[in-house]
Enzyme design. Sequence first.
Site, PDB file in Angstrom:
ATOM      1  N   GLU A   1      -7.781   0.729  -4.309  1.00  0.00           N
ATOM      2  CA  GLU A   1      -7.491   0.755  -2.866  1.00  0.00           C
ATOM      3  C   GLU A   1      -8.751   0.042  -2.173  1.00  0.00           C
ATOM      4  OE1 GLU A   1      -6.258   4.626  -1.861  1.00  0.00           O
ATOM      5  OE2 GLU A   1      -4.111   4.095  -2.703  1.00  0.00           O
TER       6      GLU A   1
ATOM      7  N   ASP B   1       0.846  -1.109  -0.101  1.00  0.00           N
ATOM      8  CA  ASP B   1       0.002  -0.082   0.002  1.00  0.00           C
ATOM      9  C   ASP B   1       0.958   1.226   0.165  1.00  0.00           C
ATOM     10  OD1 ASP B   1      -1.859   2.220   0.389  1.00  0.00           O
ATOM     11  OD2 ASP B   1      -2.309   1.490   2.493  1.00  0.00           O
TER      12      ASP B   1
ATOM     13  N   ASP C   1     -13.504   4.431   1.785  1.00  0.00           N
ATOM     14  CA  ASP C   1     -11.984   4.310   1.944  1.00  0.00           C
ATOM     15  C   ASP C   1     -11.730   5.998   2.040  1.00  0.00           C
ATOM     16  OD1 ASP C   1      -9.058   4.020   2.180  1.00  0.00           O
ATOM     17  OD2 ASP C   1      -9.173   3.244  -0.040  1.00  0.00           O
TER      18      ASP C   1
ATOM     19  N   LYS D   1       2.680  11.496  -3.147  1.00  0.00           N
ATOM     20  CA  LYS D   1       1.436  10.963  -4.334  1.00  0.00           C
ATOM     21  C   LYS D   1       0.423  11.902  -4.615  1.00  0.00           C
ATOM     22  CE  LYS D   1      -1.882   7.004  -3.411  1.00  0.00           C
ATOM     23  NZ  LYS D   1      -2.161   6.067  -2.168  1.00  0.00           N
TER      24      LYS D   1
END
Length: 617
Positions: A176, A9, A200, A71
Site C-alpha cells: 500500500e 485497494d 500510510d 481484513k
Amino acid sequence: MDDFVIGIDLGTTNSCVCVYLNGKLKILENSDGGRITPSFIFFTSLQETIVGEHAKRMSSGKPDHGIYEVKRLVGRKFSDAYLQKNLQYLPFKVKSDSQGDPLIIIPQRNRTLEKTPQQLCAIILQKLKADAEAKLGQVINKVVITVPAYFNVTQREVTLAAAKEAGFTVLKLLNEPTAAALCYYFDNDCNQTNHSLVYDLGGGTFDVAILKRSPNNIEIVGVDGDTQLGGHDFDNLIVNYVCEELIKEYNYDPRADKDSLRRLHNKCEDAKKALSAVQQTVITLIGFVQNHSCVQIPFTREQFENIANELFRKSISIVDCCMKNCGISKASIKEVILSGGSTRIPKIQKMISDYFDGKALNKFVSPDECVAEGAALQAALLSKNAKQSISKIYLADVVPLSLGTADFVNKMEFIIKRNQRLPTNCCGTDWTGLNNQQTSMTFKIYEGERLNAKRNRFVGQLTLTNITPAPPGECKVKFYMNIDENGILSIKAEELYKNNIKELTINYARGNCSDSEVKNTLLDAEINKEEDICFERFVKLQGYLIKYCVAVMYNLDNKKMADTLRSVYELCQETKSSAENLEMHQVKRVEELTTSIKLQCEPYVTYHNFNAMPILL
C-alpha cells in the site's frame, strides 16, 4: 485486443477501484454512484448478499447479519491475541474451525451460514469486479491488488485465493505505501535522486515506507509498520470512553448488547471524523438507555487526542525506527507523503510535521483513493493493452536477509543472498544423500547471515520422500528457491535420477521481519564474525568425521564384512552418533574421535581398498 488491468485497494474500512486509460487515472464508481465502497457485507434472511453502503446501513438493524473489518481476520488464527481483542467490538459471531482458523457465523431463517475470511473477501471482490465491468463495459479478469506492507505470506496467500475465487488473475500484490508513492510520483516529476517517506494510516493497518526515487526508478529502501494499528483502533477508544461515561452516569454498558454496540460504533466513528474539521461535537444516542429517550455526550478534539495519544505516538516511533534502521537523516527526506483516511486527523499531521522539523506534508486530495490509483498505475505498467500504455517506472524491492538451507552439520548454505532484487531468478544447488540407501531428504530453510544455521531464523522445511536408494553421495537432488513479485517464497526439491519432485510455498514476506529486526540480524552477524570462523572450522572437522564413519559402514556392508568386523561397525555407529551431538566448542573432542576411529579403521580401509572415502580438505 489484450484485456484491461485494473487496480483495487481492498481496504479494511473501504475499498476502491481505479483504472489507467488513455493517459488518465479514473476511479470506477460503484453501482450506487460512490467512488469508494464500504468493505461491508450484509446477509439477508432470504440468503441475499449485499455489499457496500447499503449493507452498512442495513446492519444497524441486524448487526449479527452485517460483516465488516474482515481484513483484520485474514491470515490469523482464532487464538491470536489481537483477533480476540477485536472480537469484543464486533457484533457478529466468530468461532474456531477444526484447524484453529476463524469462522464467521451468520444466522439465517432456517439455517446458519459459516464463512471464512477468504470467502468474505471474495464476496467483496466479486462486487468490485461486477461494478468495474459495468462501468467499463467489458469483462475484467486481471488485477493488481494492494496489501499492507506488513501482511505476512499467510495473509497474502488468502488475498490471492480470495481474488481467484472472485474470478480474478492477480498480476501483482502491491504494498500500500508503495502504491501511494507511485500515485504521488505520477503527478510530480523528478529530475534528481532523492528519498521520500510514505506515512500510510488506514482503517485497519499502519505502514511506513522509505523510498529512493530517481527519474525512472523507485527503490524500496525500508519498510516498517503495524498490522494492528488503524482508524478502527481510534474508534474503539472512543467506544470505551462513551461506555465508561454511560456506566458512570446511567449504570448501563452497551457492550453487553450487540445491537447497541453496532450503533454506538457508528456514532463514535462519525464523531472521530467530525473532529477532524471541528473542535467539539456531541455523540447523540437515541433509544440506548432505558427511561432516557435521548442521551447526549459532549466530546472534544482535545479529549480524543488525549485518549488516542499513545497510539499516535506509537506510529511516530515506528517512523523513527524505520528512519534509524535505514541510516537516513530527516534532512534527507525530501517528501513526506500521507495516505490513508486516518491521516486526516489534525494531531497526526502535526506530529508528523513536528518530527520532520516543520516540513510541509504532501496530502492527497483524497487519501481514500490514492492507493487504488497507485494500483492502477502498476496495473498499467503490467498491461499489454495499447490504451493503458504508460511511461515505464521500475519498482524495485529487495530480499532483506539471505535465505538458504542447512546441511547435515547445520552449516548454512546461502542460496538467495540479501539485497537481491525481487523477483529472484530461480536458484538451484546440488545435494547428495549422506547415508547408505537413504530414502528421504529434508531441507530446513533459514533466513539470516550466520554460518551456523541454528543462529538464523527458521522459516520452514520440505521433505522429499521416495528417493532412489543408493550408496552415500550418489543420489543427487536439485534444490531450488524462488521469491516471486508478490514476495512469496517457493522451494522445490527434484531428484535427478527420476521424476520425483516436491514443492512447497513457505510463509515469507520480506522475511516477516521489521527493518529493526533486519538491522539487528546484520549487527549480530558482524559482531560474531569470529564465532562463525570457529564454527566453520568445527563443522569442517565434524562433517569429515561423520562422512568417514558412514563410508566405513557402507564399505563393510557392501563387502559383506559387517558381521565379521562387528566391533568396528558398532564403533563407527557410536562415533557418528557422538559426533552429531557435539557443540562448536568441542573441536578437540572431534579431533580425538577422528584420531581414534581412523586408528581402528585405516588398516581395513587400506587393505580392502574401501571406496567413496571422504577427503579432509
